[in-house]
Every structure is written in C-alpha cells, then in structure tokens.
Scaffold this motif. Structure first.
Motif, PDB file in Angstrom:
ATOM      1  N   ILE A   1       0.683  -1.497  -0.371  1.00 25.15           N
ATOM      2  CA  ILE A   1       0.137  -0.022   0.365  1.00 25.15           C
ATOM      3  C   ILE A   1       0.691   1.526  -0.439  1.00 25.15           C
TER       4      ILE A   1
ATOM      5  N   ALA B   1      -4.301  -0.897  -6.534  1.00 24.40           N
ATOM      6  CA  ALA B   1      -5.427  -1.571  -5.588  1.00 24.40           C
ATOM      7  C   ALA B   1      -5.643  -2.418  -4.786  1.00 24.40           C
TER       8      ALA B   1
ATOM      9  N   LEU C   1      -8.193  -1.369  -1.448  1.00 24.84           N
ATOM     10  CA  LEU C   1      -7.684  -0.089  -0.743  1.00 24.84           C
ATOM     11  C   LEU C   1      -6.499   0.026  -2.199  1.00 24.84           C
TER      12      LEU C   1
ATOM     13  N   ILE D   1      -2.468   4.970   2.040  1.00 21.94           N
ATOM     14  CA  ILE D   1      -3.185   5.115   3.535  1.00 21.94           C
ATOM     15  C   ILE D   1      -2.562   6.401   3.449  1.00 21.94           C
TER      16      ILE D   1
ATOM     17  N   TRP E   1     -12.378   6.908   3.228  1.00 27.07           N
ATOM     18  CA  TRP E   1     -13.457   6.192   3.956  1.00 27.07           C
ATOM     19  C   TRP E   1     -12.549   5.190   5.096  1.00 27.07           C
ATOM     20  N   PHE E   2     -12.536   5.740   6.275  1.00 26.86           N
ATOM     21  CA  PHE E   2     -11.756   5.942   7.016  1.00 26.86           C
ATOM     22  C   PHE E   2     -13.072   5.568   8.535  1.00 26.86           C
TER      23      PHE E   2
ATOM     24  N   LEU F   1      -8.045   6.422   4.924  1.00 27.52           N
ATOM     25  CA  LEU F   1      -7.708   4.993   3.776  1.00 27.52           C
ATOM     26  C   LEU F   1      -8.215   5.609   2.561  1.00 27.52           C
ATOM     27  N   TRP F   2      -7.949   5.966   1.574  1.00 29.24           N
ATOM     28  CA  TRP F   2      -8.211   5.663   0.418  1.00 29.24           C
ATOM     29  C   TRP F   2      -8.584   4.412  -0.609  1.00 29.24           C
ATOM     30  N   TRP F   3      -9.193   4.347  -1.156  1.00 23.83           N
ATOM     31  CA  TRP F   3     -10.360   3.633  -2.115  1.00 23.83           C
ATOM     32  C   TRP F   3     -10.413   3.576  -3.217  1.00 23.83           C
TER      33      TRP F   3
END
Length: 238
Positions: free
Chosen positions: A5, A21, A28, A31, A51-52, A59-61
């Motif tokens: 990550i 990802a 995910l 970070i 979203w965290f 956290l990036w998704w």
C-alpha cells in the motif's frame, strides 16, 4: 495489482495507479495524505475516495467492480411512483448541506459505524463551499425528513451517503437527483460498492477500467448547469 500500500505524504501530489489497489480488502489503494479540497478533487477525478473510521489514518479506496447508476434509469416501484405523485414532499438542492451531512453521520453512527467523522464532515463541507459537493433535501411541512449528498465533477456525480427519517424519503431524494442529472446531461452516478438495496434501484456493476474511462471522458466536460441551487427544477413526477 500491488501487494503493498502506498503511504502518502501530508502534501499529496498524486495517487498511485488504480491497478495497485488490493483485492483484499477490495480496493484499498493508499494510506495517509490529507482531506484538503484539492486532494479530494484530484482523488474523485481518478475514481478514488476516502473511507476510514474514527481514530484510523485516512484510507483511500478504488474498488472493482464499481456500482454505478445511469441518470434517469432508477427503478421506481408502483408504490413509490404513487407517493411521488401525491406531492407530499418538497425537494430542494443545496439549501442545507450541513444538516444533510450531519443527518447522514447520525444514521451511520447508529447503524453502520462512524465513518462520517467530524474530520470528514469538515472536509466535505469545505468541498461544498468550493462548489464541488451538493446536497438534496426532502422536506415535509418544513421538516427535513430525508436527503443525500455527494460530489460532482464535470458530468459525473459521486453519491456519498443518504438518510431517511420517514419511509422512502432517501429514495425520493435519489429519484430527484437521478431525474435532474438526466436533464443536466450527466453521464453517470457513482454508487461505489454493491448492495442489494442499490441493485434493487437499478444500479449495476462496472469494471474499474471502464469506470476510469468514463471519468477520463466526462469529468473534464462542463455540465449544463452552473449553479445547482438556482437551477434546480425537479418538482416531482408529472
């Protein structure tokens, strides 16, 4: 796909390719970083969202496949059509963004955890003030009874969260948004990840590569509306 990550610096200058990802947890990508307006705009235009939970790092998704809805293709049940034609509710746009996001946060804290944290509320309120984030409000006799908010980039709308204080009022908000975006010539509503509820409304899964193509084509195209609040026209089913 990468097995590691990316750790973002406090000053974000770019995100890793979407192909990096993880598959587990699905999507995910990175970070850290920050939730400044420019960072969020850069993320959304690439199909990435934060979203965290409270106390976690950012956290990036970018999940794959992506749940999407075409404007104007929302499935309306017979009972919902009947309810909309009664004109019980007034639907507005950008009249009270803070109240909508606060209501969404309260619903999530009660039922699904605390991902709409104070930090997220501040970030999306700043996005709203900058003209990127918008809210749809459903009113009944002067009371806010439902709504949703999300982020618009070009001709793509990224739906974030919705709430209901009365039965079906979040569906009413989604119906109003879908129909108005169709009139404004938007191409896609991003719903992020699969759920049975979204599936029942007509949303469908789209491979991340195709979703990214949509973003590349339409995020840079100006929509036909310049001011959401002033140009909002949807007044219910005719």
């Amino acid at each position: 796909m990468s097995d590691t990550i990316t750790l973002l610096p406090d000053h974000v200058i770019g995100f890793p390719p979407l192909e990096h990802a993880l598959k587990q947890p699905d999507g995910l990508l990175a970070i850290g970083g920050n939730l400044e307006v420019d960072t969020l705009v850069m993320a959304y235009r690439q199909g990435i969202f934060p979203w965290f939970n409270e106390g976690d790092p950012i956290l990036w998704w970018s999940p794959s496949p992506r749940m999407v809805l075409k404007p104007g293709e929302l499935y309306l049940s017979r009972s919902l059509r009947k309810l909309l034609r009664k004109s019980i509710y007034q639907i507005t746009c950008d009249h009270d963004f803070p109240a909508v996001i606060a209501a969404c946060a309260r619903i999530r804290r009660d039922s699904e955890g605390t991902w709409i944290t104070d930090k997220m509320i501040d970030a999306y309120t700043a996005l709203h003030d900058a003209g990127h984030a918008h809210s749809i409000e459903v009113w009944k006799e002067g009371r806010l009874v439902g709504g949703l908010y999300g982020v618009a980039q070009g001709r793509i709308f990224f739906a974030e969260s919705m709430f209901s204080r009365e039965s079906n009022t979040s569906k009413i908000a989604m119906t109003a948004l879908s129909e108005q975006l169709l009139a404004w010539q938007f191409e896609l509503i991003d719903c992020q990840v699969y759920s049975d509820h979204l599936d029942s409304l007509g949303a469908r899964l789209m491979p991340r590569s195709i979703f990214a193509d949509y973003l590349g084509r339409y995020c840079s195209q100006a929509p036909s509306c310049a001011n959401w609040k002033q140009e909002w026209q949807w007044n219910g089913l005719q």
